[in-house]
Design a protein around this motif. Sequence first.
Motif, short mmCIF file in Angstrom:
data_model
loop_
_atom_site.label_atom_id
_atom_site.label_comp_id
_atom_site.label_asym_id
_atom_site.label_seq_id
_atom_site.Cartn_x
_atom_site.Cartn_y
_atom_site.Cartn_z
N ASN A 87 0.80 -1.23 0.00
CA ASN A 87 0.00 0.00 0.00
C ASN A 87 0.83 1.28 0.00
N VAL A 88 2.12 1.17 0.31
CA VAL A 88 2.98 2.35 0.35
C VAL A 88 4.01 2.22 -0.77
N TRP A 89 4.06 3.22 -1.65
CA TRP A 89 4.91 3.14 -2.82
C TRP A 89 5.82 4.36 -2.92
N ARG A 90 7.10 4.13 -3.21
CA ARG A 90 8.03 5.22 -3.52
C ARG A 90 7.68 5.78 -4.90
N LEU A 91 7.92 7.07 -5.07
CA LEU A 91 7.61 7.69 -6.35
C LEU A 91 8.49 7.17 -7.48
N ASP A 92 9.76 6.90 -7.20
CA ASP A 92 10.62 6.38 -8.27
C ASP A 92 10.21 4.97 -8.68
N ASP A 93 9.68 4.19 -7.75
CA ASP A 93 9.18 2.86 -8.10
C ASP A 93 7.91 2.96 -8.95
N LEU A 94 7.04 3.90 -8.61
CA LEU A 94 5.84 4.11 -9.42
C LEU A 94 6.22 4.54 -10.84
N ALA A 95 7.20 5.43 -10.94
CA ALA A 95 7.63 5.89 -12.26
C ALA A 95 8.23 4.74 -13.08
N THR A 96 8.98 3.88 -12.43
CA THR A 96 9.56 2.74 -13.11
C THR A 96 8.49 1.79 -13.62
N LEU A 97 7.50 1.50 -12.78
CA LEU A 97 6.41 0.63 -13.20
C LEU A 97 5.56 1.26 -14.30
N MET A 98 5.44 2.58 -14.27
CA MET A 98 4.69 3.29 -15.32
C MET A 98 5.29 3.00 -16.69
N ILE A 99 6.62 2.87 -16.75
CA ILE A 99 7.30 2.64 -18.02
C ILE A 99 7.48 1.15 -18.30
N THR A 100 8.06 0.42 -17.37
CA THR A 100 8.45 -0.96 -17.64
C THR A 100 7.25 -1.90 -17.77
N GLN A 101 6.18 -1.60 -17.03
CA GLN A 101 4.97 -2.42 -17.09
C GLN A 101 3.78 -1.63 -17.63
N SER A 102 4.03 -0.39 -18.01
CA SER A 102 2.96 0.52 -18.47
C SER A 102 1.80 0.54 -17.48
N ASP A 103 2.13 0.54 -16.19
CA ASP A 103 1.13 0.43 -15.13
C ASP A 103 0.29 1.71 -15.05
N ASN A 104 -1.03 1.55 -15.21
CA ASN A 104 -1.91 2.71 -15.27
C ASN A 104 -2.26 3.28 -13.90
N THR A 105 -2.29 2.44 -12.87
CA THR A 105 -2.49 2.97 -11.52
C THR A 105 -1.31 3.85 -11.14
N ALA A 106 -0.10 3.37 -11.38
CA ALA A 106 1.10 4.16 -11.10
C ALA A 106 1.07 5.48 -11.87
N THR A 107 0.68 5.40 -13.13
CA THR A 107 0.63 6.60 -13.97
C THR A 107 -0.35 7.62 -13.41
N ASN A 108 -1.55 7.16 -13.06
CA ASN A 108 -2.58 8.08 -12.57
C ASN A 108 -2.19 8.72 -11.25
N ILE A 109 -1.50 7.98 -10.40
CA ILE A 109 -1.02 8.55 -9.14
C ILE A 109 -0.02 9.67 -9.43
N LEU A 110 0.89 9.43 -10.36
CA LEU A 110 1.89 10.45 -10.70
C LEU A 110 1.24 11.67 -11.35
N ILE A 111 0.22 11.45 -12.15
CA ILE A 111 -0.52 12.58 -12.74
C ILE A 111 -1.15 13.41 -11.63
N ASP A 112 -1.74 12.74 -10.64
CA ASP A 112 -2.36 13.47 -9.52
C ASP A 112 -1.31 14.25 -8.73
N ILE A 113 -0.17 13.63 -8.49
CA ILE A 113 0.88 14.28 -7.69
C ILE A 113 1.46 15.48 -8.43
#
Length: 257
Positions: A87-113
């Motif tokens: 439930n707790v995610w580092r921002l750099d890990d979210l950014a990595t998953l946004m690219i390497t797995q094209s993760d949309n939850t990670a992407t939307n969180i970063l858009i909100d931030i």
Amino acid sequence: MAFESVHSLLTSYKEVASVFLKDMSNGTVLIEHNISRRVRSASIIKLYILATIADHFENKALAPEDTHVLKDGDRVAFSIVSDLSQNVWRLDDLATLMITQSDNTATNILIDILGIETINHFIKTNQLTGTQLQRKMMDFALAEQGIDNFTTLKDAVSLLDRVYSKELISPRAADWFMDVLRKQKDRKMLGRFLPESIPFSNKTGLNHGVQHDIGFFDVNGKTYMVGVFLEGISDEIEGFELIGRLAKQVYEEVENA
């Protein structure tokens, strides 16, 4: 190198395809076709988000180790971040998953931030004039209203070219950006028919009638940037196969040069 085989393959797809190839060792553009055509970006927009957050990390507006606590409202379908119990995610890990797995939850969180306005300001400030972020991932209601995310192959090329040369963002931020890109796992388009041994880093985009891929590969000690954007091919596999064949023909031509 005339790339006759590439141009021959493009004959039936000239209106729906944008293609670019550049030798990064000497700056020579080898192929440039239809790159200013504005298309729905699909997940290619994530490259612009990655550049924005890399710039924020460098300017200390955010830190890679900053964390986000996942909320139920953050979760979207087909997402590793949504499916895991973490439930707790580092921002750099979210950014990595946004690219390497094209993760949309990670992407939307970063858009909100970051904020849509901030991301678009970064895009506009850097003269990426054909690109605009207007909605979060998986927001099909807005997409059906024509409120979508757009880009051009010209903009994506400009972004990656200036990151690669460490002109768009700081050298340290650029190194981090490229390191994330090298961890990409998706080889179903540009990497479809390339040998697994080839150093390859890329980002794909996929939506209804949209198949995009752009990135770098190394051949004979040289790095090339290659991008193929398709919009208008309804058969997804046909699009994958076309991009894969184009990349294979490019690879064979530069390998034998």
